[in-house]
Design a protein around this motif. Sequence first.
Motif, short mmCIF file in Angstrom:
data_model
loop_
_atom_site.label_atom_id
_atom_site.label_comp_id
_atom_site.label_asym_id
_atom_site.label_seq_id
_atom_site.Cartn_x
_atom_site.Cartn_y
_atom_site.Cartn_z
N GLU A 47 0.84 -1.19 0.00
CA GLU A 47 0.00 0.00 0.00
C GLU A 47 0.88 1.25 0.00
OE1 GLU A 47 -4.02 -1.65 2.21
OE2 GLU A 47 -2.83 -0.08 3.15
N ARG A 66 -4.46 6.60 1.93
CA ARG A 66 -5.75 5.96 1.67
C ARG A 66 -6.58 6.82 0.72
NH1 ARG A 66 -6.33 2.57 6.27
NH2 ARG A 66 -4.31 1.50 6.43
N SER A 67 -7.77 6.36 0.43
CA SER A 67 -8.62 7.05 -0.55
C SER A 67 -9.10 8.41 -0.07
CB SER A 67 -9.83 6.18 -0.90
OG SER A 67 -10.58 5.89 0.28
N ASP A 68 -9.05 8.66 1.26
CA ASP A 68 -9.60 9.91 1.78
C ASP A 68 -8.55 11.01 1.95
OD1 ASP A 68 -8.23 8.64 3.78
OD2 ASP A 68 -9.65 9.20 5.38
N HIS A 113 -1.36 6.67 -6.97
CA HIS A 113 -2.56 6.51 -6.14
C HIS A 113 -3.77 6.17 -7.00
CE1 HIS A 113 -6.15 8.04 -3.95
NE2 HIS A 113 -5.57 7.39 -2.95
N GLU A 114 -3.89 6.85 -8.14
CA GLU A 114 -5.03 6.60 -9.03
C GLU A 114 -4.98 5.18 -9.58
OE1 GLU A 114 -8.55 8.24 -10.20
OE2 GLU A 114 -6.95 9.48 -9.36
N SER A 116 -3.84 2.58 -8.14
CA SER A 116 -4.06 1.57 -7.09
C SER A 116 -5.47 1.63 -6.51
CB SER A 116 -3.04 1.75 -5.97
OG SER A 116 -3.18 3.02 -5.36
N ARG A 117 -6.36 2.42 -7.12
CA ARG A 117 -7.71 2.55 -6.59
C ARG A 117 -8.50 1.25 -6.63
NH1 ARG A 117 -10.44 7.21 -5.48
NH2 ARG A 117 -9.33 9.18 -5.79
N ASN A 120 -8.49 -3.13 -2.60
CA ASN A 120 -9.09 -2.79 -1.31
C ASN A 120 -8.00 -2.65 -0.25
OD1 ASN A 120 -11.75 -2.94 -2.30
ND2 ASN A 120 -11.74 -5.18 -2.08
#
Length: 528
Positions: A47, A66-68, A113-114, A116-117, A120
């Motif tokens: 990650e 993370r996504s946020d 990051h994009e 690896s979206r 989970n």
Amino acid sequence: MLHAEDGARLECSVAVERASGASAGHGVQRRVLRRATVTLGRDEFRELVLRVQDVRGGAHENFALRSDFRLFMRFVKDGKCTVNFPQSNAQVLISDCPPDRLKTFLKTLSIKHEASRGTNPVSERARMRAGVPRSFEIISPVQQKDIQKANELRSKVNAPVQVKALTERAVNRTDGRQRVKRPRADGDASPVKALHPHKKPVLTLPVAQKLSKEQMAVLNAVLSGKNVFFTGSAGTGKSFLLKRIVGSLPPKSTYATASTGVAACHIGGTTLHSFAGIGSGSAPLEQCLELAQRPGVLQHWTSCKHLIIDEISMVEAEFFDKLESVARSIRRSSEPFGGIQLIVCGDFLQLPPVTKGKEKPGFCFQARSWRKCIQVNMELTEVRRQTDRTFISLLQAIRVGRVTEEVSARLLKSASNPIERDGIVATRLCTHKDDVELTNENKLKQLPGPLRVFEALDSDPMLVKTIDAQSPAGQTLQLKVGAQVMLTKNLDVHRGLVNGARGVVVDFLPGNQGHDSGLRGDLSGPCV
């Protein structure tokens, strides 16, 4: 030594802020690292992680991307950025980072990051049960497959929203017309959103405009900390390279200067005289030291670690020696130029220093301190502005003063070429001031419309003759609509209002509607 194309690691100032509670009113713990490394990598679960560590070593902090997480990039061009992590109530504030390196780093982060979206994230419970030893691996360079995957995921976000068809809820036929009751608008079915979806831009590889081998050699010499002078003929990319150098150095300790306002405007800097704060430098050294110790000026000298000087050919040798002495004295250092790294650029075969009367100009390389200040001399030889080899050879011949009959004939053929642009005609150079005034008067008389005369308001009538002799502007200024004008003083370097900027008078406004003089002109055109 820094690597110019490294997109996974930064060296900068960092402040880490952590909120002690989720609600407002709680205290914030702040840790400041003057010099830190920010590295983009992957942990033991593959990650994305942002690692912050002091350059001197010691404990590091990892922040899961993370996504946020959120990026605030409004001041990236100033070497500043904030990465916010809502899940852990923390944020990393990056500052004093070379702007070009920061842009590359953030683009690498966004692409990775994009891409690896689709995976989970591993929960904290799963991490604890896995029992895998902690590890950190620096992110691999961005590849085309990362770009493709990231854009595929973005295309799903960018897909236009389908507007649901209106359904017939009630029909009233008493008046012979069919009435349809509209359903409530669904949040996803907004016509505005359907027509103007919130699209994310297509990602591309984080590659800056490529430097030539010569330019890269200069950049590497600068990044290694050496005092560098590089030269080259017109069109070899000196100003372009200077901008890359500025973008590769820490903003807080880097000062980009030039001998003229026009040159300073091109590289986004200020004039050398404005930085130094010692006026023309003609005063005795003791007086120059007093001027340099004024609060605003002193801060320039003490905080500067990298000094860039463009158009060095117009800097007089005596002035350069004076600056070198001031730097050593103010910074209390015996090193050349007080330990400031010098990045000097210019062409000594172009404009010489401006001198008074019949004094011979002393070029900067003739200064007593030049040899001990400059460690590396480099030359750019590849002309990138033109591709016509014949024209390039003609320019090179003029540059070194070898104007043959063939060169003269080629120049005379081009004398009738039209070069007017945006109403601004070419600047005609004359050998004497009287010829300049006569030419300008004749051109002004040829223009239609009334003549406007502006009188100078001198603060001291006793010094009118002295002001008239030294000022580039006369006591009266005669203008018409359509008159060609040129600034003779730097008004605002950052806005391009510099000495030598050309324009055309487009209108005269009464009273205070325009500028103080009631004159309105267009100075946005190019200098010819």
